[in-house]
Design a protein around this motif. Sequence first.
Motif, PDB file in Angstrom:
ATOM      1  N   ILE A 611       0.836  -1.206   0.000  1.00 36.64           N
ATOM      2  CA  ILE A 611       0.000   0.000   0.000  1.00 36.64           C
ATOM      3  C   ILE A 611       0.870   1.256   0.000  1.00 36.64           C
ATOM      4  O   ILE A 611       0.591   2.232  -0.720  1.00 36.64           O
ATOM      5  CB  ILE A 611      -0.936  -0.017   1.234  1.00 36.64           C
ATOM      6  CG1 ILE A 611      -1.937  -1.172   1.126  1.00 36.64           C
ATOM      7  CG2 ILE A 611      -1.667   1.319   1.385  1.00 36.64           C
ATOM      8  CD1 ILE A 611      -2.776  -1.376   2.366  1.00 36.64           C
ATOM      9  N   ALA A 612       1.939   1.238   0.813  1.00 37.79           N
ATOM     10  CA  ALA A 612       2.812   2.414   0.900  1.00 37.79           C
ATOM     11  C   ALA A 612       3.434   2.747  -0.450  1.00 37.79           C
ATOM     12  O   ALA A 612       3.550   3.930  -0.827  1.00 37.79           O
ATOM     13  CB  ALA A 612       3.896   2.172   1.945  1.00 37.79           C
ATOM     14  N   GLU A 613       3.841   1.732  -1.198  1.00 39.06           N
ATOM     15  CA  GLU A 613       4.452   1.963  -2.508  1.00 39.06           C
ATOM     16  C   GLU A 613       3.461   2.659  -3.454  1.00 39.06           C
ATOM     17  O   GLU A 613       3.838   3.563  -4.206  1.00 39.06           O
ATOM     18  CB  GLU A 613       4.916   0.646  -3.107  1.00 39.06           C
ATOM     19  CG  GLU A 613       6.145   0.057  -2.412  1.00 39.06           C
ATOM     20  CD  GLU A 613       6.559  -1.265  -3.040  1.00 39.06           C
ATOM     21  OE1 GLU A 613       5.952  -1.646  -4.073  1.00 39.06           O
ATOM     22  OE2 GLU A 613       7.471  -1.920  -2.504  1.00 39.06           O
ATOM     23  N   ARG A 614       2.229   2.247  -3.426  1.00 40.57           N
ATOM     24  CA  ARG A 614       1.236   2.824  -4.329  1.00 40.57           C
ATOM     25  C   ARG A 614       0.757   4.196  -3.879  1.00 40.57           C
ATOM     26  O   ARG A 614       0.252   4.987  -4.676  1.00 40.57           O
ATOM     27  CB  ARG A 614       0.061   1.852  -4.473  1.00 40.57           C
ATOM     28  CG  ARG A 614       0.391   0.753  -5.485  1.00 40.57           C
ATOM     29  CD  ARG A 614      -0.178  -0.588  -5.132  1.00 40.57           C
ATOM     30  NE  ARG A 614       0.335  -1.596  -6.068  1.00 40.57           N
ATOM     31  CZ  ARG A 614       1.529  -2.164  -5.954  1.00 40.57           C
ATOM     32  NH1 ARG A 614       2.336  -1.828  -4.957  1.00 40.57           N
ATOM     33  NH2 ARG A 614       1.938  -3.061  -6.832  1.00 40.57           N
ATOM     34  N   LEU A 615       0.907   4.482  -2.595  1.00 40.92           N
ATOM     35  CA  LEU A 615       0.533   5.811  -2.110  1.00 40.92           C
ATOM     36  C   LEU A 615       1.515   6.889  -2.559  1.00 40.92           C
ATOM     37  O   LEU A 615       1.167   8.080  -2.592  1.00 40.92           O
ATOM     38  CB  LEU A 615       0.450   5.801  -0.578  1.00 40.92           C
ATOM     39  CG  LEU A 615      -0.811   5.174   0.015  1.00 40.92           C
ATOM     40  CD1 LEU A 615      -0.671   5.031   1.526  1.00 40.92           C
ATOM     41  CD2 LEU A 615      -2.041   6.013  -0.332  1.00 40.92           C
ATOM     42  N   ILE A 616       2.733   6.470  -2.900  1.00 42.99           N
ATOM     43  CA  ILE A 616       3.718   7.450  -3.371  1.00 42.99           C
ATOM     44  C   ILE A 616       3.210   8.168  -4.616  1.00 42.99           C
ATOM     45  O   ILE A 616       3.353   9.397  -4.756  1.00 42.99           O
ATOM     46  CB  ILE A 616       5.071   6.759  -3.651  1.00 42.99           C
ATOM     47  CG1 ILE A 616       5.673   6.224  -2.340  1.00 42.99           C
ATOM     48  CG2 ILE A 616       6.039   7.720  -4.329  1.00 42.99           C
ATOM     49  CD1 ILE A 616       6.945   5.418  -2.534  1.00 42.99           C
ATOM     50  N   ALA A 617       2.585   7.405  -5.513  1.00 40.56           N
ATOM     51  CA  ALA A 617       2.035   8.019  -6.733  1.00 40.56           C
ATOM     52  C   ALA A 617       0.920   8.996  -6.388  1.00 40.56           C
ATOM     53  O   ALA A 617       0.785  10.071  -7.012  1.00 40.56           O
ATOM     54  CB  ALA A 617       1.518   6.931  -7.675  1.00 40.56           C
ATOM     55  N   GLU A 618       0.106   8.672  -5.374  1.00 42.30           N
ATOM     56  CA  GLU A 618      -0.966   9.582  -4.967  1.00 42.30           C
ATOM     57  C   GLU A 618      -0.390  10.862  -4.358  1.00 42.30           C
ATOM     58  O   GLU A 618      -0.922  11.960  -4.563  1.00 42.30           O
ATOM     59  CB  GLU A 618      -1.877   8.884  -3.949  1.00 42.30           C
ATOM     60  CG  GLU A 618      -2.592   7.650  -4.470  1.00 42.30           C
ATOM     61  CD  GLU A 618      -3.591   7.995  -5.552  1.00 42.30           C
ATOM     62  OE1 GLU A 618      -4.137   9.118  -5.514  1.00 42.30           O
ATOM     63  OE2 GLU A 618      -3.812   7.151  -6.444  1.00 42.30           O
ATOM     64  N   VAL A 619       0.708  10.718  -3.596  1.00 42.54           N
ATOM     65  CA  VAL A 619       1.359  11.899  -3.017  1.00 42.54           C
ATOM     66  C   VAL A 619       1.899  12.791  -4.122  1.00 42.54           C
ATOM     67  O   VAL A 619       1.749  14.021  -4.097  1.00 42.54           O
ATOM     68  CB  VAL A 619       2.482  11.476  -2.052  1.00 42.54           C
ATOM     69  CG1 VAL A 619       3.278  12.690  -1.586  1.00 42.54           C
ATOM     70  CG2 VAL A 619       1.910  10.731  -0.859  1.00 42.54           C
ATOM     71  N   ILE A 624      -5.461  14.799  -1.946  1.00 42.66           N
ATOM     72  CA  ILE A 624      -5.676  15.297  -0.585  1.00 42.66           C
ATOM     73  C   ILE A 624      -5.650  14.137   0.408  1.00 42.66           C
ATOM     74  O   ILE A 624      -6.349  13.131   0.233  1.00 42.66           O
ATOM     75  CB  ILE A 624      -7.016  16.051  -0.491  1.00 42.66           C
ATOM     76  CG1 ILE A 624      -6.992  17.287  -1.390  1.00 42.66           C
ATOM     77  CG2 ILE A 624      -7.326  16.446   0.957  1.00 42.66           C
ATOM     78  CD1 ILE A 624      -8.311  18.035  -1.428  1.00 42.66           C
ATOM     79  N   GLY A 625      -4.851  14.270   1.443  1.00 41.35           N
ATOM     80  CA  GLY A 625      -4.765  13.262   2.491  1.00 41.35           C
ATOM     81  C   GLY A 625      -3.808  12.132   2.195  1.00 41.35           C
ATOM     82  O   GLY A 625      -3.546  11.293   3.072  1.00 41.35           O
ATOM     83  N   ALA A 626      -3.252  12.084   0.994  1.00 43.90           N
ATOM     84  CA  ALA A 626      -2.379  10.973   0.625  1.00 43.90           C
ATOM     85  C   ALA A 626      -1.087  10.980   1.429  1.00 43.90           C
ATOM     86  O   ALA A 626      -0.569   9.921   1.818  1.00 43.90           O
ATOM     87  CB  ALA A 626      -2.076  11.007  -0.871  1.00 43.90           C
ATOM     88  N   SER A 627      -0.535  12.180   1.697  1.00 43.86           N
ATOM     89  CA  SER A 627       0.738  12.241   2.422  1.00 43.86           C
ATOM     90  C   SER A 627       0.575  11.733   3.854  1.00 43.86           C
ATOM     91  O   SER A 627       1.430  11.004   4.370  1.00 43.86           O
ATOM     92  CB  SER A 627       1.276  13.675   2.422  1.00 43.86           C
ATOM     93  OG  SER A 627       0.344  14.561   3.033  1.00 43.86           O
ATOM     94  N   GLN A 628      -0.543  12.112   4.522  1.00 43.07           N
ATOM     95  CA  GLN A 628      -0.779  11.613   5.872  1.00 43.07           C
ATOM     96  C   GLN A 628      -0.989  10.096   5.880  1.00 43.07           C
ATOM     97  O   GLN A 628      -0.496   9.392   6.764  1.00 43.07           O
ATOM     98  CB  GLN A 628      -2.010  12.309   6.483  1.00 43.07           C
ATOM     99  CG  GLN A 628      -1.821  13.801   6.734  1.00 43.07           C
ATOM    100  CD  GLN A 628      -2.287  14.629   5.543  1.00 43.07           C
ATOM    101  OE1 GLN A 628      -2.210  14.164   4.403  1.00 43.07           O
ATOM    102  NE2 GLN A 628      -2.741  15.855   5.833  1.00 43.07           N
TER     103      GLN A 628
END
Length: 677
Positions: A611-619, A624-628
Amino acid sequence: MPDKWQPMIEVLETRPQRDARQRLADFVLQARTDCAAFGTDLDWDRPDWDITAYCPQPANKSHSRSVIYFTTHEGGSSKSMKGRTPLPEPFASLIKAIVRTRQDGNPQSVHPLSRIVNAARDLSLELADRGHDPCRLLPQDFAAAANRVRQRATGASVYRLGQALEIIAATIDAKGIGFCRLDWKNPIPRVANNGSRQSEVADSARSRSIPDDEVFDALAAIWNAVEDESDVVLMGAVTLLHCAPWRIVETLGINENCEIEEQKEGVNGPVFDLDGIGIFRFGIRYWKEKSGEPDVKWIPTVMTDVAKLAIERVRSATAGARELARWLHDHPGRAWLPDPDLDPDKLYTVRDVQAMFGMAAPAAALLWLKQHGVPLEDQLRTSGGKMRKVVRRADLEVALLADMPIIPASDRETPLHERLFLSFRNAHHATRATNPCLLEIVSDQQIRDFLGGRNGIVASGFDRILQRKDLVARTHQFRHWLNTLAQAGGLEQGLIARWSGRDDVAQNSEYDHLTPTFLAEQARELLHGGKVIGPLADIHTSLPPVKREAFAETVIATAHVTEIGFCLQDWNSSPCPEFGACATCESAAIKKGDRFARARAAQMRDDNAWIAERLIAEVDDGTIGASQHHRATVDVVSALDRIIAIHDDPTIEDGTLVQPNATSPAHYGGPDIRITA
């Protein structure tokens, strides 16, 4: 001419709907004509399928027939079609097709197949307003059926019936039978006893699954008092249930020659005591009920003498029945009678039969002969000139052989003459006379009657022997009890599963009924023994000895099992402030060396890293809220890495409780304790 013209409206069926009906017809036809499951002579149209020949029950099961009833809930407990209502068509044909095709692809016992029908009964009620047409099923119909299941079923069966509904929905989607795609999943969670040990579910399961202390005391008194052979056999089976976590069917199916004794093996070979005498372990050979595989049930040393005595007493009490079984084995096609004259044409009067069968009156013998279709002949008496009824020995033997227990054709079933739990017919019946010419396998129903009685008709052993009508027990309670004792003693999960004869370690939780208070006592003992690492141990060590006991009781009032270890939060005083975030919680503690918990932590670590790897693209995209979310997920991964490292640290002794999150939690005792420290 009518006053008002009323148009006739005809709803035309769409092509997709016609195709769905055709696919339903094709699926039913395939199951009816092309499947080999349950034999080619299966009477498809019957609402009751007797599949005993293909799904035989164990010989000691009280209900030897395997029947699937494609009927509604009305009369659902009847052992025949009397009082039952068949499922309406065409819905019934769909369920029959599902059952037969599943058996054709993956042969199994009757129970999972019957569950599909059981769940289908609730689903059928939702189709009453649509002609019971399975093509018109909707997701909300399955949801309503699941709610019905929740209302009527209890325990683990609720989840299993939900799974059966999911099987029906998945089949409809896979075969393209529905007018719309269902994509329905079972919403009923699988309840595990160790998930919340303070819930009403856990309390109810605990009280239902563990016998009362009075029951154990009463059974010990009965075992020491019984002399009647029938009670010795029944109580012998119950005694063996105390020695290892059996299923009752496994216990009653063991062989007379079931004992095995072998010297224990250590890392360096055979194990000896201080006097140089070999240390042996004792086990009992048996067949696993669910997998059908042979295995050995190893008996704890403290219970070895108890198990040996139980086997010896049962062996002695059933010796006569086994002798008859051996005679039958050595004389195939013949039945035994007390008369040594084996002439098949020899004639016996009704009174002769009464005496040989041990019956109280000639009328009982005459009734037995008529019920079993034995031809009766008229014979002139030698004195008095009156006629009397007689039977030929050959006809009597045919009836006796037909009334003998049927052993399913399976490698797991022990022949009659080798079974330990074998009795003469009616030996355990409350009113009928024991018939020394017939045999019966001790059944699970007879053990249930001994422990709990039945409907006020059959008195329990507690009532008959101790005059205690208030005591009741169930055979499966002893399995739960022994599993809980093993959990309390810290036995490794893999060993508990193997000792219990189960293949899935995760199923241990269903039999774990340790209370939060008991778990807290264990944690406090570890704390006092110096086997806790973390803030709690630091505070405990820094306190004066006279205050350590009070500190431990205050901060570890209760404890709870989580997926990755223990939770030391006192849920009696306040709810969990970090619910679902066990890995990063300050109240979390892990038990070093718990392989199951480590494996779960590793799986959770991989999932969160993905999940963390895929959140990098959202950041990067500025969501909104992806970095948190990314920071929180990385924190979880780091915490799980710490937990895995603790499990893999060879310098930490197995069994040690470790708090992986070093920050001292605010609720540990309050400021006064920290100042004192």
